[in-house]
Design a protein around this motif. Structure first.
Motif, mmCIF file in Angstrom:
data_model
loop_
_atom_site.group_PDB
_atom_site.id
_atom_site.type_symbol
_atom_site.label_atom_id
_atom_site.label_comp_id
_atom_site.label_asym_id
_atom_site.label_seq_id
_atom_site.Cartn_x
_atom_site.Cartn_y
_atom_site.Cartn_z
ATOM 1 N N THR A 115 34.078 46.435 30.974
ATOM 2 C CA THR A 115 34.174 46.492 32.423
ATOM 3 C C THR A 115 35.410 45.737 32.981
ATOM 4 O OG1 THR A 115 32.624 44.823 32.799
ATOM 5 C CG2 THR A 115 31.688 46.858 32.383
ATOM 6 N N PHE A 116 35.672 45.993 34.184
ATOM 7 C CA PHE A 116 36.725 45.237 34.786
ATOM 8 C C PHE A 116 36.378 43.861 35.083
ATOM 9 C CE2 PHE A 116 37.496 49.582 36.875
ATOM 10 C CZ PHE A 116 38.647 50.014 36.135
ATOM 11 N N ALA A 117 34.983 43.667 35.404
ATOM 12 C CA ALA A 117 34.498 42.297 35.666
ATOM 13 C C ALA A 117 34.644 41.596 34.359
ATOM 14 C CB ALA A 117 33.100 42.515 36.194
ATOM 15 N N GLU A 118 34.520 42.205 33.115
ATOM 16 C CA GLU A 118 34.370 41.304 31.894
ATOM 17 C C GLU A 118 35.582 40.907 31.806
ATOM 18 O OE1 GLU A 118 33.528 42.026 27.199
ATOM 19 O OE2 GLU A 118 32.080 42.969 28.523
ATOM 20 N N LYS A 119 36.534 41.619 31.906
ATOM 21 C CA LYS A 119 38.141 41.486 31.528
ATOM 22 C C LYS A 119 38.532 40.255 32.580
ATOM 23 C CE LYS A 119 39.415 46.354 30.629
ATOM 24 N NZ LYS A 119 39.824 46.292 29.337
ATOM 25 N N ALA A 120 38.175 40.695 33.771
ATOM 26 C CA ALA A 120 38.515 39.674 34.782
ATOM 27 C C ALA A 120 37.898 38.104 34.689
ATOM 28 C CB ALA A 120 38.218 40.029 36.138
ATOM 29 N N LYS A 121 36.672 38.063 34.252
ATOM 30 C CA LYS A 121 36.031 36.803 33.910
ATOM 31 C C LYS A 121 36.606 35.986 32.657
ATOM 32 C CE LYS A 121 31.452 35.051 32.412
ATOM 33 N NZ LYS A 121 30.163 35.195 32.075
ATOM 34 N N ASN A 122 36.846 36.787 31.683
ATOM 35 C CA ASN A 122 37.537 36.196 30.364
ATOM 36 C C ASN A 122 38.839 35.811 30.855
ATOM 37 O OD1 ASN A 122 35.338 36.927 28.902
ATOM 38 N ND2 ASN A 122 36.235 38.732 28.178
ATOM 39 N N VAL A 123 39.868 36.510 31.591
ATOM 40 C CA VAL A 123 41.182 36.077 31.858
ATOM 41 C C VAL A 123 41.168 34.873 32.771
ATOM 42 C CG1 VAL A 123 43.358 36.930 32.631
ATOM 43 C CG2 VAL A 123 42.119 38.339 31.103
ATOM 44 N N ALA A 124 40.454 35.186 33.942
ATOM 45 C CA ALA A 124 40.292 33.970 34.809
ATOM 46 C C ALA A 124 39.600 32.529 34.267
ATOM 47 C CB ALA A 124 39.296 34.214 35.878
ATOM 48 N N ALA A 125 38.708 32.270 33.202
ATOM 49 C CA ALA A 125 38.202 31.412 32.621
ATOM 50 C C ALA A 125 39.192 30.801 31.943
ATOM 51 C CB ALA A 125 36.947 31.888 31.889
ATOM 52 N N ILE B 296 46.103 38.599 37.313
ATOM 53 C CA ILE B 296 45.769 39.624 36.226
ATOM 54 C C ILE B 296 46.538 40.935 36.571
ATOM 55 C CG2 ILE B 296 44.003 40.848 35.198
ATOM 56 C CD1 ILE B 296 42.059 38.653 36.035
ATOM 57 N N LEU B 297 47.346 41.160 35.673
ATOM 58 C CA LEU B 297 47.910 42.566 35.806
ATOM 59 C C LEU B 297 47.256 43.660 34.742
ATOM 60 C CD1 LEU B 297 51.759 41.099 35.778
ATOM 61 C CD2 LEU B 297 50.202 41.536 37.707
ATOM 62 N N MET B 298 46.666 44.741 35.180
ATOM 63 C CA MET B 298 45.910 45.652 34.579
ATOM 64 C C MET B 298 46.748 47.006 34.654
ATOM 65 S SD MET B 298 42.186 47.231 34.235
ATOM 66 C CE MET B 298 42.656 48.429 35.501
ATOM 67 N N PHE B 299 47.234 47.382 33.571
ATOM 68 C CA PHE B 299 47.746 48.800 33.608
ATOM 69 C C PHE B 299 46.573 49.841 32.916
ATOM 70 C CE2 PHE B 299 49.016 46.940 29.395
ATOM 71 C CZ PHE B 299 49.225 48.173 28.551
ATOM 72 N N ASN B 300 46.865 51.075 33.449
ATOM 73 C CA ASN B 300 45.877 52.056 33.219
ATOM 74 C C ASN B 300 46.074 52.555 31.918
ATOM 75 O OD1 ASN B 300 43.972 53.979 33.606
ATOM 76 N ND2 ASN B 300 45.070 54.859 35.381
ATOM 77 N N ASN B 301 44.892 53.277 31.461
ATOM 78 C CA ASN B 301 45.045 53.737 29.997
ATOM 79 C C ASN B 301 45.296 55.432 30.293
ATOM 80 O OD1 ASN B 301 42.536 54.340 30.768
ATOM 81 N ND2 ASN B 301 41.376 53.641 29.079
#
Length: 913
Positions: A409-419, A425-430
């Motif tokens: 999920t987006f939330a999981e990605k954000a939590k890991n990177v922010a921590a 955070i720069l996320m590119f589409n797949n």
């Protein structure tokens, strides 16, 4: 009773309006005894409880309104005399001969038996789309450039002046500067508090003299048609039209089809030249009352533009009514060529470029101007490993971290990177295109920017190559090329109609469109500027309505048919792609885009036109080749020579609910010669059309003989294109490859067997008023015994709940031509009970039984036959027969049949004690 789920854009509800006198709305119908929809795990109908159109014999326009009303009053008096319990809601004499009534389930069959009644149809309920927030920049971006409206305004001097456009919607903000002084007719059918789908608030219409807009949808639509705000340089397609505003929605919620029909009649009476309806019921028929009314509106000289629907995710045959009307213009939606986005400056080894992004909801706003070094996360998806973050504490301190969409999920990605201490955070589409991530709760305290796959791949390559890459966020927004611009939106509905008429017919911008919204000072609007963004076929149809106004200004002698023909003939497929890749000469499904993208200057300048403007070929079973005559007419003063060529489109294979592309292609001959192109793109048939003359093209189209999907049927299509030195004329076609009757019509059917909630230890219960005996649900080994009441009743002094009437819950996988319910007695004799013509399909093929809401139709037997006679006591079964779309009633293979388990009808003088 058959209650049909309506899934669509917008549509009408109850009330009186321009026709007849106000009626007192009845109290909401009470639930019937026995099983409720919730108890069965089935979704209740979304039609208003007991709301039906009753259509009478006789065509509107052939008799006076007074004569039609007298005919209607006669039928209503007969209904009263027959003891039918009903409440008239609205009557119609201009575009429809009939009325709408609130009526109990058990009474529906009685109404169909009255002399003079032609048919009955459920009154659909349609939700009001919600306005999406967007840029405050008050311009339509490239949308009007995509259709050539900018050229029509700036070079041809066309503005729509003198043309009246009726907008049937949620009203218009009368105080908005984009419409100042140009609303010449208006009527509010509902008031602020009306919502057809709920008994909370105020479900009774309370019209206001001013058809103001608090929902926002109608103002946005009207702005596209012809908004004009010199202070902000905002212009719609036809910036000097006059408006008729017909409000059919409250501030929130839904409306119903009979209110919609009243608004259509009012627009006709007010003399509108064009009527736009960004509104409708998906999965319907061209015979539905609002579609019939749309055709009659066109016959009165009005150009009618209607959104095709936003049900693209629900498969084929989803285009809605009234868009299915033969003479109206059904409009599909195309993504805008450009999009307004936030941006950041990306610098690679000293060279900077601007990158557009969407900020994730739940993330922080970026600090403008702060320069951050860019690093690539490893793993790049930033997902947890063994339940924990893959990154070390403060690993990304002070950095902008590049990650990729996917896996978690987006939330999981954000939590890991922010921590890990990241500053952004720069996320590119797949996958191609932009997405707007939602992080949910809790929010993160750093910005989360989402952008294109191609940009992300380039950034990753630069970082991994050892280049110095930095990012700094900009203020405001910029315009960027939309990678999906010019392609049909994912939500735009598939055709064809269930009668295999080619729909939709035209495409126009509908994705990411900027237009007016109600001013906050006027009680609505999400943007203080009075402008916002919205996507939908709702936004595509008003582009065509505005274009019609421009063409009528330039060509006041053109009929609605002329306008539609010129638009379709000159539409372009150059915008369209298949699977994200341009395939020259191989456009995507005709059943999605119709004739192609609206081209206003080309329609205006056309001197040669082709009629008919489209070819609907029907099914190929038994007749793989279909021959049609297309007439080219030259209104110019010089002869024109054309090369007539065939451009086949992709076929739509797979299932109704899960369409897939097929490479199967039709072939075409014109005047006995092949019009197909060779591998080098050469070929065709030459014809010359004399000045002021005509040429007939004898066109034969042969359906594909093979499909690459695992299916023996598909929708196929393509284009006959006549290319000249000065003009190009195009005619789309569509057909069904194979046996149309192989499409299954009925999904699962549930037979409702009495009440699970009443006790089982009491003997028969007797209602002397109806001469019926009701037994509690059966003991083991016995058949269920039924009452035919569809409401709760207290019997005797015990206060027992009477059993529900025998009911069939049916899921329809495809539109059906006729539904017939019969009561079959123990001797095998079938007694007709009810007949329903032209029933729409349900919205999805998911028919889960449980708490999840799904659409079903319910058919209830009230214990009487179609002729009004009571069924004698005895054993019965309910039989439901459905005639498939375009089926031959004399061909048994064209019917699907369900027969219920047996049950008993008990009549007599038993005592309730």
């Amino acid at each position: 009773m058959n209650r049909i789920k309506a899934v669509a854009l917008l549509s009408g509800a109850l009330f009186l309006g321009a026709c007849g006198q106000p009626q007192t709305a009845p109290a909401p119908a009470q639930p019937s005894g026995g099983h409720t929809a919730a108890e069965l795990g089935l979704s209740p109908s979304t039609s208003p409880s007991g709301r039906w159109f009753v259509e009478l014999e006789g065509e509107p326009g052939t008799l006076s309104a007074q004569s039609l009303r007298a005919q209607q009053q006669s039928v209503l008096l007969q209904a009263q005399s027959a003891g039918i319990q009903f409440q008239e809601v609205a009557s119609f004499q201009t575009l429809f001969n009939g009325f709408s009534v609130d009526i109990a389930d058990a009474e529906v069959g009685h109404f169909t038996r009255l002399p003079g009644v032609k048919a009955i149809y459920p009154v659909d309920v349609i939700e009001q789309p919600q306005l999406q927030e967007g840029s405050s920049t008050p311009e339509m971006f490239s949308a009007i450039g995509m259709t050539g409206a900018d050229i029509a305004q700036n070079e041809l001097g066309l503005t729509g002046k003198g043309i009246k456009v009726g907008v049937i919607d949620s009203g218009m903000d009368n105080e908005h500067p984009a419409f100042a002084g140009r609303v010449v007719s208006q009527y509010d059918f509902v008031g602020d508090d009306f919502d057809a789908s709920t008994t909370n608030g105020n479900p009774i219409p309370q019209p206001d003299p001013i058809a103001d807009d608090c929902g926002g949808h109608g103002s946005h639509v009207a702005g596209i048609v012809g908004g004009n705000d010199p202070a902000t340089n905002f212009k719609g397609v036809a910036p000097e039209v006059s408006f008729g505003s017909y409000r059919v929605f409250g501030c929130n919620g839904s409306t119903t089809a009979d209110i919609m029909l009243q608004a259509m009649e009012r627009a006709a009476q007010d003399g509108m030249d064009v009527v736009n309806m960004s509104i409708g019921s998906s999965f319907q028929w061209a015979e539905y009352p609002t579609a019939k009314a749309a055709d009659r509106l066109v016959k009165r000289g009005v150009v009618v533009t209607i959104s095709a629907g936003n049900s693209g995710a629900n498969g084929q045959f989803a285009t809605g009514a009234p868009s299915l009307a033969e003479k109206a213009i059904s409009v599909a939606a195309v993504d805008n060529a450009e999009i307004s986005l936030k941006s950041f400056n990306l610098t690679v080894d000293g060279t900077a470029r601007s990158v557009g992004y969407m900020l994730a909801s739940g993330s922080a706003e970026p600090e403008v101007g702060k320069v951050l070094p860019v690093v690539v996360a490893d793993p790049v998806n930033a997902c947890s490993v063994n339940g924990g973050s893959p990154f070390a504490e403060n690993q990304f301190s002070g950095k902008a971290v590049l990650i990729q969409r996917g896996t978690c999920t987006f939330a999981e990605k954000a939590k890991n990177v922010a921590a890990a201490g990241a500053s952004a955070i720069l996320m590119f589409n797949n996958a191609p295109g932009y997405i707007s991530p939602g992080l949910g709760e809790p929010a993160i305290k750093i910005p989360f920017a989402s952008f294109l796959q191609s940009e992300g791949e380039a950034i990753r390559a630069d970082v991994q190559a050892g280049k110095t890459v930095t990012v700094s966020f900009n203020a405001g927004e910029q315009r960027f090329k939309n990678p999906t611009g010019g392609s049909i939106t994912s939500f735009s509905s598939y055709g064809m109609g269930p009668d295999l008429d080619l729909k939709p017919e035209l495409s126009a911008p509908g994705g990411n469109i900027y237009s007016a919204v109600p001013l906050q000072s006027n009680g609505g609007g999400s943007d203080p500027s009075g402008y916002g963004i919205k996507s939908g076929t709702s936004m595509a149809a008003p582009h065509v309505a505005g274009a019609a106004a421009l063409l009528l200004q330039a060509h006041p002698d053109w009929t609605p048919e002329d306008v539609k023909t010129r638009m379709m003939n000159t539409a372009s497929t150059r915008w369209f792609f298949s699977n994200g890749q341009p395939l020259p000469g191989t456009p995507i499904y005709t059943q999605l885009q119709g004739a192609g993208m609206l081209d206003i200057p080309a329609a205006h300048a056309s001197t040669v036109f082709a009629a008919p403007a489209k070819l609907s070929l029907g099914e190929s079973d038994g007749m793989p080749s279909r021959s049609k005559v297309v007439v080219l007419t030259n209104r110019g003063d010089q002869p024109q020579t054309f090369t007539v060529q065939h451009y086949p489109a992709l076929s739509v294979a797979g299932t109704t609910y899960a369409p897939k592309p097929s490479t199967g292609r039709a072939t075409m001959t014109v005047n006995g010669q092949s019009a197909d192109l060779d591998s080098a793109g050469q070929g065709g048939v030459q014809v010359t059309v004399p000045a002021g003359g005509q040429v007939e093209l004898n066109v034969t189209i042969t359906a594909p003989t093979a499909l690459d999907a695992k299916s023996d049927y598909a929708q196929y299509g393509g284009y006959l294109v006549a290319k000249g030195t000065a003009e190009t004329v195009s005619v789309p076609y569509g057909g069904f490859q194979g046996d149309y009757q192989k499409l299954e019509a009925m999904g699962p059917v549930y037979f409702v067997q009495g009440s699970q909630t009443t006790k089982r230890d009491f003997p028969a219960l007797y209602d002397p008023a109806l001469d019926l005996v009701y037994f509690e649900n059966e003991q083991p080994g016995k058949l269920p015994d039924y009452t035919f009441l569809t409401f709760d009743r207290v019997v005797g002094q015990r206060g027992l709940k009477v059993l529900d009437a025998p009911t069939l819950w049916v899921h329809l996988d495809h539109q059906v031509q006729t539904v017939i319910m019969e009561a079959v007695d123990a001797q095998g004799t079938a007694h007709p009970v009810q007949t329903f013509p032209y029933v729409g399909r349900n919205s999805t093929n998911v028919y889960q039984v449980g708490t999840d809401a799904r659409p079903w139709n319910d058919y209830v037997w009230d214990g009487t036959y179609a002729d009004g006679a009571k069924a004698p006591a005895g054993q019965y079964q309910l039989r439901l027969r459905v005639l498939k779309a375009l089926g031959n009633p004399d061909n048994a293979a064209h019917w699907e049949v369900y027969t219920s388990p047996a049950f008993n009808v008990v009549r007599g003088a038993a005592s309730p004690d």
